[in-house]
Write a protein that holds these residues in place. Structure first.
Motif, mmCIF file in Angstrom:
data_model
loop_
_atom_site.group_PDB
_atom_site.id
_atom_site.type_symbol
_atom_site.label_atom_id
_atom_site.label_comp_id
_atom_site.label_asym_id
_atom_site.label_seq_id
_atom_site.Cartn_x
_atom_site.Cartn_y
_atom_site.Cartn_z
ATOM 1 N N ASP A 134 16.890 5.646 9.276
ATOM 2 C CA ASP A 134 17.721 5.008 9.301
ATOM 3 C C ASP A 134 18.121 4.363 7.437
ATOM 4 O OD1 ASP A 134 18.458 4.486 11.927
ATOM 5 O OD2 ASP A 134 17.401 2.683 12.373
ATOM 6 N N ALA A 135 17.110 4.417 6.645
ATOM 7 C CA ALA A 135 16.845 3.973 5.464
ATOM 8 C C ALA A 135 18.038 4.780 4.597
ATOM 9 C CB ALA A 135 15.398 4.419 4.810
ATOM 10 N N ILE A 136 17.242 6.246 4.872
ATOM 11 C CA ILE A 136 18.517 6.777 4.485
ATOM 12 C C ILE A 136 19.900 7.042 4.134
ATOM 13 C CG2 ILE A 136 19.197 9.975 4.147
ATOM 14 C CD1 ILE A 136 16.828 8.587 2.694
ATOM 15 N N HIS A 137 20.276 7.108 6.091
ATOM 16 C CA HIS A 137 21.355 6.117 6.851
ATOM 17 C C HIS A 137 22.055 4.908 5.623
ATOM 18 C CE1 HIS A 137 22.389 9.997 8.879
ATOM 19 N NE2 HIS A 137 21.444 9.454 9.276
ATOM 20 N N GLY A 138 21.605 4.057 5.043
ATOM 21 C CA GLY A 138 21.696 2.567 4.586
ATOM 22 C C GLY A 138 21.758 1.976 5.712
ATOM 23 N N ARG A 139 21.377 1.931 6.892
ATOM 24 C CA ARG A 139 21.329 0.921 7.605
ATOM 25 C C ARG A 139 20.082 0.169 8.509
ATOM 26 N NH1 ARG A 139 23.063 6.165 10.896
ATOM 27 N NH2 ARG A 139 20.655 6.353 11.612
ATOM 28 N N ALA A 140 19.065 0.269 7.174
ATOM 29 C CA ALA A 140 18.345 -0.233 6.584
ATOM 30 C C ALA A 140 17.212 0.299 5.696
ATOM 31 C CB ALA A 140 16.915 -0.337 8.493
ATOM 32 N N ARG A 141 16.683 -1.110 5.611
ATOM 33 C CA ARG A 141 15.733 -0.615 4.226
ATOM 34 C C ARG A 141 14.219 -0.077 4.427
ATOM 35 N NH1 ARG A 141 15.564 -6.864 0.889
ATOM 36 N NH2 ARG A 141 16.799 -5.451 -0.594
ATOM 37 N N PRO A 142 13.648 1.134 3.359
ATOM 38 C CA PRO A 142 12.748 1.188 3.454
ATOM 39 C C PRO A 142 11.353 0.508 3.926
ATOM 40 C CG PRO A 142 13.799 2.663 1.544
ATOM 41 C CD PRO A 142 14.645 0.925 1.510
ATOM 42 N N LEU A 143 10.676 0.400 5.006
ATOM 43 C CA LEU A 143 9.480 0.015 5.051
ATOM 44 C C LEU A 143 7.908 0.001 4.208
ATOM 45 C CD1 LEU A 143 9.245 1.495 8.763
ATOM 46 C CD2 LEU A 143 10.343 -0.673 8.118
ATOM 47 N N LEU A 144 8.443 -1.786 3.926
ATOM 48 C CA LEU A 144 7.324 -1.707 3.222
ATOM 49 C C LEU A 144 5.353 -2.060 3.678
ATOM 50 C CD1 LEU A 144 8.695 -4.288 0.911
ATOM 51 C CD2 LEU A 144 8.575 -1.672 -0.101
ATOM 52 N N VAL A 145 4.616 -1.270 3.606
ATOM 53 C CA VAL A 145 3.350 -1.552 4.461
ATOM 54 C C VAL A 145 2.240 -2.326 3.711
ATOM 55 C CG1 VAL A 145 2.041 0.211 5.355
ATOM 56 C CG2 VAL A 145 4.013 0.429 6.040
ATOM 57 N N GLY A 146 1.928 -3.357 4.237
ATOM 58 C CA GLY A 146 0.432 -3.865 2.994
ATOM 59 C C GLY A 146 -0.735 -3.075 3.825
ATOM 60 N N LYS A 147 -1.333 -3.714 2.309
ATOM 61 C CA LYS A 147 -2.549 -2.460 2.781
ATOM 62 C C LYS A 147 -3.816 -3.432 4.183
ATOM 63 C CE LYS A 147 -3.073 -4.408 -2.545
ATOM 64 N NZ LYS A 147 -2.952 -2.627 -2.788
ATOM 65 N N GLY A 203 -2.082 -2.504 7.369
ATOM 66 C CA GLY A 203 -1.155 -2.089 7.895
ATOM 67 C C GLY A 203 0.266 -2.377 8.478
ATOM 68 N N SER A 204 -0.421 -3.680 8.163
ATOM 69 C CA SER A 204 1.079 -4.702 8.758
ATOM 70 C C SER A 204 2.749 -4.628 7.625
ATOM 71 C CB SER A 204 0.488 -6.052 8.548
ATOM 72 O OG SER A 204 1.220 -6.928 7.053
ATOM 73 N N THR A 205 3.482 -5.153 8.327
ATOM 74 C CA THR A 205 4.991 -4.598 7.618
ATOM 75 C C THR A 205 4.988 -5.684 6.988
ATOM 76 O OG1 THR A 205 5.849 -2.880 9.523
ATOM 77 C CG2 THR A 205 7.637 -4.344 7.526
ATOM 78 N N GLN A 207 0.613 -1.151 0.112
ATOM 79 C CA GLN A 207 -0.108 -0.509 0.192
ATOM 80 C C GLN A 207 1.153 1.190 0.321
ATOM 81 O OE1 GLN A 207 -3.023 0.484 3.564
ATOM 82 N NE2 GLN A 207 -3.672 1.505 2.384
ATOM 83 N N LYS A 208 1.773 0.907 0.477
ATOM 84 C CA LYS A 208 3.281 2.056 1.258
ATOM 85 C C LYS A 208 3.853 1.897 1.169
ATOM 86 C CE LYS A 208 1.743 3.903 5.658
ATOM 87 N NZ LYS A 208 1.641 5.109 6.292
ATOM 88 N N VAL A 209 5.399 2.892 1.009
ATOM 89 C CA VAL A 209 6.273 2.702 1.376
ATOM 90 C C VAL A 209 7.023 4.237 2.170
ATOM 91 C CG1 VAL A 209 9.526 2.415 0.531
ATOM 92 C CG2 VAL A 209 7.033 2.064 -1.100
ATOM 93 N N VAL A 210 7.685 3.685 3.009
ATOM 94 C CA VAL A 210 7.629 4.662 4.450
ATOM 95 C C VAL A 210 9.272 4.362 4.737
ATOM 96 C CG1 VAL A 210 7.762 5.376 6.304
ATOM 97 C CG2 VAL A 210 6.307 4.113 5.394
ATOM 98 N N ILE A 211 10.109 5.778 4.208
ATOM 99 C CA ILE A 211 11.278 6.289 4.153
ATOM 100 C C ILE A 211 11.336 6.643 5.447
ATOM 101 C CG2 ILE A 211 13.438 7.134 3.360
ATOM 102 C CD1 ILE A 211 11.591 5.499 1.828
#
Length: 101
Positions: free
Chosen positions: A58-71, A73-75, A51-55
Protein backbone atom coordinates in the motif's frame (compact mmCIF):
# COMPACT_ATOMS: atom_id res chain seq x y z
CA UNK A 1 19.98 6.95 12.60
CA UNK A 2 20.15 3.26 13.56
CA UNK A 3 16.65 2.59 12.26
CA UNK A 4 15.93 -0.63 10.42
CA UNK A 5 14.28 -0.71 7.01
CA UNK A 6 12.11 -3.67 6.07
CA UNK A 7 10.30 -4.33 2.81
CA UNK A 8 7.40 -6.76 2.91
CA UNK A 9 7.53 -9.30 0.07
CA UNK A 10 4.35 -7.89 -1.49
CA UNK A 11 5.91 -4.41 -1.44
CA UNK A 12 8.92 -5.63 -3.43
CA UNK A 13 6.61 -7.33 -5.90
CA UNK A 14 4.44 -4.21 -6.19
CA UNK A 15 7.48 -2.02 -6.91
CA UNK A 16 8.75 -4.44 -9.54
CA UNK A 17 5.30 -4.71 -11.16
CA UNK A 18 4.96 -0.91 -11.33
CA UNK A 19 8.37 -0.58 -12.90
CA UNK A 20 7.55 -3.25 -15.49
CA UNK A 21 4.12 -1.76 -16.18
CA UNK A 22 5.66 1.67 -16.70
CA UNK A 23 8.47 0.17 -18.79
CA UNK A 24 11.00 2.16 -16.79
CA UNK A 25 13.45 -0.54 -15.76
CA UNK A 26 15.91 -0.13 -12.91
CA UNK A 27 15.76 3.67 -12.92
CA UNK A 28 12.00 3.54 -12.60
CA UNK A 29 12.28 1.03 -9.78
CA UNK A 30 14.71 3.34 -8.00
CA UNK A 31 12.30 6.25 -8.46
CA UNK A 32 9.39 4.25 -7.02
CA UNK A 33 11.41 3.30 -3.93
CA UNK A 34 12.79 6.82 -3.45
CA UNK A 35 9.32 8.31 -3.68
CA UNK A 36 7.98 5.83 -1.14
CA UNK A 37 10.79 6.72 1.27
CA UNK A 38 10.62 10.51 0.84
CA UNK A 39 8.56 11.26 3.95
CA UNK A 40 10.55 8.67 5.91
CA UNK A 41 13.75 10.61 5.20
CA UNK A 42 12.24 13.67 6.87
CA UNK A 43 10.44 11.93 9.74
CA UNK A 44 13.07 9.52 11.06
CA UNK A 45 15.95 11.91 11.89
CA UNK A 46 13.75 13.93 14.25
CA UNK A 47 12.57 10.87 16.19
CA UNK A 48 14.31 8.67 18.74
CA UNK A 49 11.40 6.27 19.29
CA UNK A 50 11.49 4.53 15.88
CA UNK A 51 13.14 1.11 15.69
CA UNK A 52 12.27 0.29 12.09
CA UNK A 53 10.29 1.38 9.06
CA UNK A 54 8.22 -1.21 7.21
CA UNK A 55 7.38 -0.68 3.55
CA UNK A 56 4.11 -2.29 2.46
CA UNK A 57 2.49 -2.71 -0.95
CA UNK A 58 0.00 0.00 0.00
CA UNK A 59 2.91 2.37 0.65
CA UNK A 60 4.40 1.55 -2.75
CA UNK A 61 1.04 2.29 -4.42
CA UNK A 62 0.58 5.52 -2.46
CA UNK A 63 -2.48 4.27 -0.59
CA UNK A 64 -0.81 4.38 2.83
CA UNK A 65 2.37 5.56 4.47
CA UNK A 66 5.20 3.25 5.46
CA UNK A 67 4.74 1.86 8.95
CA UNK A 68 6.82 3.31 11.77
CA UNK A 69 7.56 0.67 14.40
CA UNK A 70 8.63 1.64 17.89
CA UNK A 71 11.20 0.03 20.13
CA UNK A 72 8.41 -1.88 21.90
CA UNK A 73 7.08 -3.25 18.58
CA UNK A 74 4.01 -1.03 18.37
CA UNK A 75 3.07 1.01 15.32
CA UNK A 76 3.80 4.70 15.87
CA UNK A 77 1.97 7.75 14.50
CA UNK A 78 3.58 10.11 12.05
CA UNK A 79 4.39 13.45 13.67
CA UNK A 80 6.42 15.76 11.46
CA UNK A 81 4.68 15.55 8.12
CA UNK A 82 0.94 15.98 7.45
CA UNK A 83 -0.86 12.93 6.04
CA UNK A 84 -1.67 14.56 2.71
CA UNK A 85 2.00 14.98 1.83
CA UNK A 86 2.50 11.23 1.68
CA UNK A 87 -0.26 10.57 -0.80
CA UNK A 88 -0.47 13.73 -2.90
CA UNK A 89 2.53 13.11 -5.13
CA UNK A 90 2.56 9.33 -5.59
CA UNK A 91 1.90 8.38 -9.21
CA UNK A 92 -1.04 6.03 -9.49
CA UNK A 93 -0.95 2.62 -11.10
CA UNK A 94 -2.78 4.11 -14.08
CA UNK A 95 -0.23 6.84 -14.80
CA UNK A 96 1.76 6.34 -17.94
CA UNK A 97 5.52 6.46 -17.68
CA UNK A 98 7.28 9.19 -19.54
CA UNK A 99 10.33 8.10 -21.53
CA UNK A 100 13.64 9.31 -20.17
CA UNK A 101 15.19 12.18 -22.08
Amino acid sequence: DEVGLEFEQDALEAAAELSIKRETGARGLRSIIEHTLMDVMFEVPSRTDIQKVVITADAIHGRARPLLVGKNGSTLPWESIPQLAAQSQQPSDNDQAQPAA
